[in-house]
Design a protein around this motif. Structure first.
Motif, PDB file in Angstrom:
ATOM      1  N   GLY A   1       0.785  -1.228   0.000  1.00 43.77           N
ATOM      2  CA  GLY A   1       0.000   0.000   0.000  1.00 43.77           C
ATOM      3  C   GLY A   1       0.814   1.274   0.000  1.00 43.77           C
ATOM      4  O   GLY A   1       0.265   2.365   0.050  1.00 43.77           O
ATOM      5  N   ILE A   2       2.112   1.159  -0.077  1.00 46.80           N
ATOM      6  CA  ILE A   2       2.951   2.352  -0.012  1.00 46.80           C
ATOM      7  C   ILE A   2       2.956   3.074  -1.353  1.00 46.80           C
ATOM      8  O   ILE A   2       3.194   4.292  -1.422  1.00 46.80           O
ATOM      9  N   GLY A   3       2.698   2.344  -2.437  1.00 48.20           N
ATOM     10  CA  GLY A   3       2.633   2.998  -3.753  1.00 48.20           C
ATOM     11  C   GLY A   3       3.593   2.438  -4.780  1.00 48.20           C
ATOM     12  O   GLY A   3       3.893   3.101  -5.777  1.00 48.20           O
ATOM     13  N   LYS A   4       4.058   1.206  -4.580  1.00 48.59           N
ATOM     14  CA  LYS A   4       5.008   0.612  -5.526  1.00 48.59           C
ATOM     15  C   LYS A   4       4.376   0.443  -6.907  1.00 48.59           C
ATOM     16  O   LYS A   4       4.964   0.813  -7.920  1.00 48.59           O
ATOM     17  N   SER A   5       3.160  -0.122  -6.926  1.00 46.84           N
ATOM     18  CA  SER A   5       2.496  -0.337  -8.212  1.00 46.84           C
ATOM     19  C   SER A   5       2.225   0.995  -8.903  1.00 46.84           C
ATOM     20  O   SER A   5       2.372   1.118 -10.114  1.00 46.84           O
ATOM     21  N   THR A   6       1.814   1.977  -8.116  1.00 45.97           N
ATOM     22  CA  THR A   6       1.523   3.294  -8.678  1.00 45.97           C
ATOM     23  C   THR A   6       2.774   3.900  -9.310  1.00 45.97           C
ATOM     24  O   THR A   6       2.749   4.395 -10.435  1.00 45.97           O
ATOM     25  N   LEU A   7       3.885   3.829  -8.591  1.00 43.96           N
ATOM     26  CA  LEU A   7       5.143   4.389  -9.088  1.00 43.96           C
ATOM     27  C   LEU A   7       5.543   3.713 -10.401  1.00 43.96           C
ATOM     28  O   LEU A   7       5.897   4.378 -11.378  1.00 43.96           O
TER      29      LEU A   7
ATOM     30  N   GLU B   1       5.079  12.761  -3.477  1.00 45.42           N
ATOM     31  CA  GLU B   1       3.914  13.018  -2.639  1.00 45.42           C
ATOM     32  C   GLU B   1       2.741  12.249  -3.237  1.00 45.42           C
ATOM     33  O   GLU B   1       2.491  12.330  -4.442  1.00 45.42           O
ATOM     34  N   MET B   2       2.055  11.467  -2.415  1.00 45.16           N
ATOM     35  CA  MET B   2       0.914  10.695  -2.917  1.00 45.16           C
ATOM     36  C   MET B   2      -0.334  11.555  -2.862  1.00 45.16           C
ATOM     37  O   MET B   2      -0.701  12.052  -1.795  1.00 45.16           O
ATOM     38  N   GLY B   3      -0.935  11.745  -4.010  1.00 43.70           N
ATOM     39  CA  GLY B   3      -2.150  12.545  -4.044  1.00 43.70           C
ATOM     40  C   GLY B   3      -3.285  11.731  -4.624  1.00 43.70           C
ATOM     41  O   GLY B   3      -3.158  10.520  -4.800  1.00 43.70           O
TER      42      GLY B   3
HETATM   43  P1  TYD Z   1      -0.239   0.839  -4.531  1.00 46.46           P
HETATM   44  O1  TYD Z   1       0.589   1.417  -5.608  1.00 46.46           O
HETATM   45  O2  TYD Z   1      -1.273  -0.145  -4.908  1.00 46.46           O
HETATM   46  O3  TYD Z   1       0.687   0.215  -3.394  1.00 46.46           O
HETATM   47  P2  TYD Z   1       1.596  -1.107  -3.432  1.00 46.46           P
HETATM   48  O4  TYD Z   1       1.694  -1.561  -4.830  1.00 46.46           O
HETATM   49  O5  TYD Z   1       2.901  -0.636  -2.850  1.00 46.46           O
HETATM   50  O6  TYD Z   1       0.934  -2.084  -2.544  1.00 46.46           O
HETATM   51  O7  TYD Z   1      -0.860   2.068  -3.755  1.00 46.46           O
HETATM   52  C1  TYD Z   1      -1.983   1.890  -3.021  1.00 46.46           C
HETATM   53  C2  TYD Z   1      -2.272   3.075  -2.156  1.00 46.46           C
HETATM   54  O8  TYD Z   1      -2.035   4.310  -2.771  1.00 46.46           O
HETATM   55  C3  TYD Z   1      -3.710   3.021  -1.802  1.00 46.46           C
HETATM   56  O9  TYD Z   1      -3.815   2.914  -0.405  1.00 46.46           O
HETATM   57  C4  TYD Z   1      -4.302   4.272  -2.307  1.00 46.46           C
HETATM   58  C5  TYD Z   1      -3.158   5.154  -2.624  1.00 46.46           C
HETATM   59  N1  TYD Z   1      -3.358   5.909  -3.867  1.00 46.46           N
HETATM   60  C6  TYD Z   1      -3.606   7.251  -3.790  1.00 46.46           C
HETATM   61  O10 TYD Z   1      -3.684   7.826  -2.710  1.00 46.46           O
HETATM   62  N2  TYD Z   1      -3.760   7.959  -4.952  1.00 46.46           N
HETATM   63  C7  TYD Z   1      -3.711   7.368  -6.177  1.00 46.46           C
HETATM   64  O11 TYD Z   1      -3.863   8.050  -7.198  1.00 46.46           O
HETATM   65  C8  TYD Z   1      -3.457   5.964  -6.228  1.00 46.46           C
HETATM   66  C9  TYD Z   1      -3.373   5.262  -7.533  1.00 46.46           C
HETATM   67  C10 TYD Z   1      -3.270   5.276  -5.061  1.00 46.46           C
END
Ligand code: TYD
Ligand code: MG
Length: 466
Positions: A99-105, A272-274
């Motif tokens: 949930g930290i944002g690895k997939s998003t990054l 910064e996660m938005g």
């Molecule tokens: P994610 O990339 O799925 O994490 P991981 O792959 O490291 O497990 O990120 C998930 C979290 O990011 C989720 O709790 C919601 C948050 N998030 C946002 O706040 N904004 C966004 O635009 C996205 C895509 C995720």
């Protein structure tokens, strides 16, 4: 007759046991012991002895080689941490809490690569194609270049299928495996996520990277203890290990390299996660100093360095009389044994008694400091809180404290001062080690010992907000 010598080797830590057991005594992992002959005596066998290796070519160390070429992700904070972009044929491990944002990054980096004409394959073992698409849509990222280059999605967890699929087409520039813990290989019998599965799958993907020249990024979840779950061995196999971290409750994230065969490991990337994904933060000091409380006692600004980048951050201390037999020491964002040392030096050399006080120390914004250069700023915050007197306004602090109470000069003082001046600070307290800094850009208040700082702070004439 001598019997074949058999050993049981733990596949996680490599410890050898004479007898099989369900759990490795050395590392505590379950079900990792595998029977292996030790390769000597009769067990080695004639076949093993008669096999002759072939001669391989030797190369001089000082021969000419080209610099590793790079594929820039166009996410400059990511490129900074990798040392200038992904290296073709290399494998990277990206670790971090769920949930930290690895997939998003990685989705944002993949999309940026595709827009620049680099084909990307994103293998998702955790989310279905529809879910990944939905996320990309929410991020609002265009993922296709004008020439049709795009991010191809694959929802698959069998590593043989993945490698065969990849080998069937032209090698992409980047392959993302999200995550390595979901992959499994038919050649190994244990369940996905186990040590041997993760290791075999990682090996297969690394072999594919070397053979095809594609850069491979493996995503790995981190355990509570802060290790990439299961196999630390994967860390040894890959060319680079990046950690994506952040404090719960804060929305910024830091990407750190802990191993990098092609670049430095002391750079950080700040995001910064938005609500529309990760935003790059080009100037982290502004973020960490955002909600600074200027005239409060117990707050000191530390002029730190992350690699070659200055990072200014506020250190907050609260010192309060304790009702406990053993006063409480709580630290967030710094090393607690380092705090104990500073407290001891203050007590022994500066006459500052904190033995009957609870001490709370916090690095603002959830940032984590690893530099010893923060010692002086921590001490300043502690003394300021104890004396209930704010520190010099618009001042920064840095310096390493030795056990004798002396201050040691720290590296890159000029860079720290320059950043502080740029952000509107007008004075700095530090140890120059007797050297003169030309044009520091702000008032330099050089001191030699920790006691100097304490005296200056508590003396009514020359301290405070003069
Ligand atoms: P994610 O990339 O799925 O994490 P991981 O792959 O490291 O497990 O990120 C998930 C979290 O990011 C989720 O709790 C919601 C948050 N998030 C946002 O706040 N904004 C966004 O635009 C996205 C895509 C995720
Ligand atoms: Mg994920």
């Amino acid at each position: 007759m001598a019997r074949a010598k058999v050993q049981y080797i733990c596949q996680n830590c490599g410890a050898a046991h004479t007898r099989w057991s369900g759990r490795c005594d050395a590392c505590g992992e379950w079900n990792t012991l595998v029977e292996e002959s030790d390769g000597t005596g009769i067990a080695a066998g004639p076949a093993a002895r008669s096999r002759k290796g072939r001669i391989v070519e030797m190369q001089p160390l000082d021969g000419e080689s080209e610099d590793a070429p790079r594929i820039k992700a166009d996410v400059s904070e990511l490129d900074r941490v990798t040392g200038g972009g992904f290296v073709p044929g290399s494998a990277l491990l990206l670790g971090g809490d769920p949930g930290i944002g690895k997939s998003t990054l990685l989705m944002q980096a993949s999309a940026a690569l595709a827009r620049n004409g680099n084909p990307v394959v994103y293998v998702s073992g955790e989310e279905a194609v529809a879910q990944v698409r939905l996320r990309a849509k929410r991020l609002g990222i265009g993922t296709s270049a004008a020439d049709g280059t795009t991010v191809q999605l694959v929802a698959e967890t069998n590593v043989e299928n993945i490698v065969t699929t990849l080998e069937a087409g032209k090698a992409p520039a980047l392959v993302v495996i999200d995550s390595i813990q979901t992959l499994w290989s038919e050649t190994v019998e244990s369940a996905p996520g186990t040590v041997s599965q993760v290791r075999t799958s990682a090996q297969a993907m690394i072999r594919y990277a070397k053979a095809s020249g594609a850069a491979v990024v493996l995503v790995g979840h981190v355990t509570k203890e802060g290790q990439i779950a299961g196999p630390r061995v994967v860390e040894h196999m890959v060319d680079g290990v990046l950690y994506f971290e952040g404090e719960g409750g804060h929305h910024f994230r830091i990407l750190r390299a802990v191993k990098n065969r092609f670049g430095p490991t002391d750079e950080i990337g700040v995001f910064e996660m938005g609500d529309r994904g990760l935003r790059e933060v080009a100037n982290p000091s502004e973020l960490f100093l955002g909600e600074r409380n200027r005239a409060a006692p117990g707050a000191a600004v530390f002029a730190g360095m992350e690699g070659r980048r200055p990072v200014l951050v506020e250190i907050q201390a609260l010192v309060a009389p304790s009702s406990l037999g053993t006063p409480r020491r709580a630290v967030v964002g710094w090393d607690s044994s380092r705090l104990a040392m500073i407290l001891a030096v203050l007590e022994a050399h500066c006459g500052v008694r904190l033995g009957g006080h609870d001490v709370y120390l916090n690095v603002a914004g959830g940032y984590r400091i690893s530099e010893p250069a923060a010692d002086l700023a921590v001490a300043a915050a502690l003394v300021s809180s104890l004396a209930n007197k704010p520190l010099r306004e618009n001042g920064v602090y840095f310096g390493e404290v030795s056990l004798s109470g002396h201050l040691r000069p720290v590296s890159q003082a000029a860079g720290r001062l320059k950043e502080a001046a740029k952000l509107g600070f007008d004075n700095a307290t530090f140890s120059s080690g007797g050297q003169k800094l030309s044009k520091p850009g702000l008032k330099a208040n050089t001191i030699e010992t920790l006691a100097d700082m304490v005296v200056e702070l508590v003396s009514p004439s020359d301290g405070g907000e003069s």
